[in-house]
Design a protein around this motif. Sequence first.
Motif, PDB file in Angstrom:
ATOM      1  N   UNK A  44       0.848  -1.494   0.116  1.00 13.67           N
ATOM      2  CA  UNK A  44       0.370  -0.051   0.453  1.00 13.67           C
ATOM      3  C   UNK A  44       0.698   1.344   0.228  1.00 13.67           C
ATOM      4  N   UNK A  45       1.925   0.858  -0.546  1.00 14.85           N
ATOM      5  CA  UNK A  45       3.326   2.316   0.291  1.00 14.85           C
ATOM      6  C   UNK A  45       3.210   3.327   0.837  1.00 14.85           C
ATOM      7  N   UNK A  46       2.712   2.536   2.404  1.00 15.84           N
ATOM      8  CA  UNK A  46       2.853   3.678   3.609  1.00 15.84           C
ATOM      9  C   UNK A  46       3.951   3.459   3.981  1.00 15.84           C
ATOM     10  N   UNK A  47       4.806   2.103   3.492  1.00 11.23           N
ATOM     11  CA  UNK A  47       5.908   1.993   4.944  1.00 11.23           C
ATOM     12  C   UNK A  47       6.720   1.915   4.080  1.00 11.23           C
ATOM     13  N   UNK A  48       8.032   2.449   3.974  1.00 10.01           N
ATOM     14  CA  UNK A  48       9.313   2.190   3.080  1.00 10.01           C
ATOM     15  C   UNK A  48      10.178   1.990   3.390  1.00 10.01           C
ATOM     16  N   UNK A  49      11.457   1.120   3.372  1.00 12.14           N
ATOM     17  CA  UNK A  49      12.846   1.060   4.203  1.00 12.14           C
ATOM     18  C   UNK A  49      13.561   0.935   3.298  1.00 12.14           C
ATOM     19  N   UNK A  50      14.346   1.714   3.784  1.00 14.34           N
ATOM     20  CA  UNK A  50      16.397   1.338   2.618  1.00 14.34           C
ATOM     21  C   UNK A  50      17.110   2.087   3.083  1.00 14.34           C
ATOM     22  N   UNK A  51      18.513   2.509   2.396  1.00 13.87           N
ATOM     23  CA  UNK A  51      19.505   2.613   3.450  1.00 13.87           C
ATOM     24  C   UNK A  51      20.046   4.362   2.290  1.00 13.87           C
ATOM     25  N   UNK A  52      20.128   5.689   3.364  1.00 11.55           N
ATOM     26  CA  UNK A  52      20.221   7.240   2.960  1.00 11.55           C
ATOM     27  C   UNK A  52      21.113   7.643   3.043  1.00 11.55           C
ATOM     28  N   UNK A  53      22.426   8.083   1.903  1.00 11.23           N
ATOM     29  CA  UNK A  53      23.324   8.845   2.376  1.00 11.23           C
ATOM     30  C   UNK A  53      23.302  10.567   1.769  1.00 11.23           C
ATOM     31  N   UNK A  54      23.786  11.573   2.565  1.00 13.56           N
ATOM     32  CA  UNK A  54      23.753  13.039   2.400  1.00 13.56           C
ATOM     33  C   UNK A  54      25.183  13.389   3.129  1.00 13.56           C
ATOM     34  N   UNK A  55      25.657  14.532   1.623  1.00 15.53           N
ATOM     35  CA  UNK A  55      26.727  15.632   2.586  1.00 15.53           C
ATOM     36  C   UNK A  55      26.032  16.611   3.077  1.00 15.53           C
ATOM     37  N   UNK A  56      27.205  17.116   3.956  1.00 12.47           N
ATOM     38  CA  UNK A  56      27.668  18.077   4.939  1.00 12.47           C
ATOM     39  C   UNK A  56      26.016  18.864   4.094  1.00 12.47           C
ATOM     40  N   UNK A  57      25.586  19.492   5.233  1.00 15.23           N
ATOM     41  CA  UNK A  57      25.049  20.737   5.118  1.00 15.23           C
ATOM     42  C   UNK A  57      23.698  21.195   6.057  1.00 15.23           C
ATOM     43  N   UNK A  58      22.941  21.885   5.693  1.00 17.21           N
ATOM     44  CA  UNK A  58      21.680  22.543   6.573  1.00 17.21           C
ATOM     45  C   UNK A  58      20.209  22.078   5.282  1.00 17.21           C
ATOM     46  N   UNK A  59      19.277  21.791   6.495  1.00 15.28           N
ATOM     47  CA  UNK A  59      17.727  21.455   5.669  1.00 15.28           C
ATOM     48  C   UNK A  59      16.184  21.925   6.499  1.00 15.28           C
ATOM     49  N   UNK A  60      14.882  21.307   6.734  1.00 19.44           N
ATOM     50  CA  UNK A  60      14.464  21.888   7.527  1.00 19.44           C
ATOM     51  C   UNK A  60      13.581  20.727   6.813  1.00 19.44           C
ATOM     52  N   UNK A  61      12.884  19.680   7.444  1.00 17.14           N
ATOM     53  CA  UNK A  61      12.285  19.083   7.364  1.00 17.14           C
ATOM     54  C   UNK A  61      11.075  18.513   8.748  1.00 17.14           C
ATOM     55  N   UNK A  62       9.287  18.297   8.154  1.00 19.30           N
ATOM     56  CA  UNK A  62       8.592  18.797   8.531  1.00 19.30           C
ATOM     57  C   UNK A  62       8.477  17.260   8.297  1.00 19.30           C
ATOM     58  N   UNK A  63       7.191  16.480   8.994  1.00 22.62           N
ATOM     59  CA  UNK A  63       7.202  15.275   8.775  1.00 22.62           C
ATOM     60  C   UNK A  63       5.852  15.311   9.237  1.00 22.62           C
ATOM     61  N   UNK A  64       4.700  16.144   8.304  1.00 25.27           N
ATOM     62  CA  UNK A  64       3.213  16.093   7.949  1.00 25.27           C
ATOM     63  C   UNK A  64       2.605  15.074   8.695  1.00 25.27           C
ATOM     64  N   UNK A  65       2.663  14.300   7.087  1.00 27.85           N
ATOM     65  CA  UNK A  65       2.154  13.468   6.795  1.00 27.85           C
ATOM     66  C   UNK A  65       2.669  11.437   7.038  1.00 27.85           C
ATOM     67  N   UNK A  66       4.111  11.669   7.156  1.00 28.21           N
ATOM     68  CA  UNK A  66       4.440  10.776   7.016  1.00 28.21           C
ATOM     69  C   UNK A  66       5.568  11.301   8.542  1.00 28.21           C
ATOM     70  N   UNK A  67       5.936   9.802   9.147  1.00 28.67           N
ATOM     71  CA  UNK A  67       7.141   9.845  10.062  1.00 28.67           C
ATOM     72  C   UNK A  67       8.360   8.568  10.000  1.00 28.67           C
ATOM     73  N   UNK A  68       9.537   8.678  10.672  1.00 27.82           N
ATOM     74  CA  UNK A  68      10.390   8.094   9.691  1.00 27.82           C
ATOM     75  C   UNK A  68      11.212   7.745  11.488  1.00 27.82           C
ATOM     76  N   UNK A  69      12.046   6.590  10.722  1.00 27.00           N
ATOM     77  CA  UNK A  69      12.480   5.736  12.046  1.00 27.00           C
ATOM     78  C   UNK A  69      14.225   5.549  11.305  1.00 27.00           C
TER      79      UNK A  69
END
Length: 120
Positions: A44-69
């Motif tokens: 149902x596409x309500x759960x996603x799982x994987x790996x993520x990598x990001x370079x240094x930087x500043x970002x704003x996150x708003x988990x309004x319709x989803x959450x993350x562990x």
Amino acid sequence: MSLTFQPQELFETDLDKSLLGQPFADVLGDEIRVRMAVPFTSDDSRILSGVWEAEPGLSRWEFLERGEAIHVLEGRMVVTEDGREPVTVEAGNAAIFPIGWQGTWEIQERIRKFFVIFAA
């Protein structure tokens, strides 16, 4: 059906490369390069799982319709929930960003994380 994998091994293959931006986050400064692999998505596409990598930087996150562990495999970032004190999250740490969490992520060292995204 179950799916097992070593999150670190996913970085040994080519990952999808892109720049951080909507719908995930707003970058507050220079571009942030990211790489990602998503080996699991629920029917149902309500759960996603994987790996993520990001370079240094500043970002704003708003988990309004989803959450993350997350479980951080490498690197370090400082997360600051709106109205709260900053918290350092680094290799070996886990964190949960529940639905409704809003704030900033300041990636200080390239970060690699295992994640599970869940929708309401």
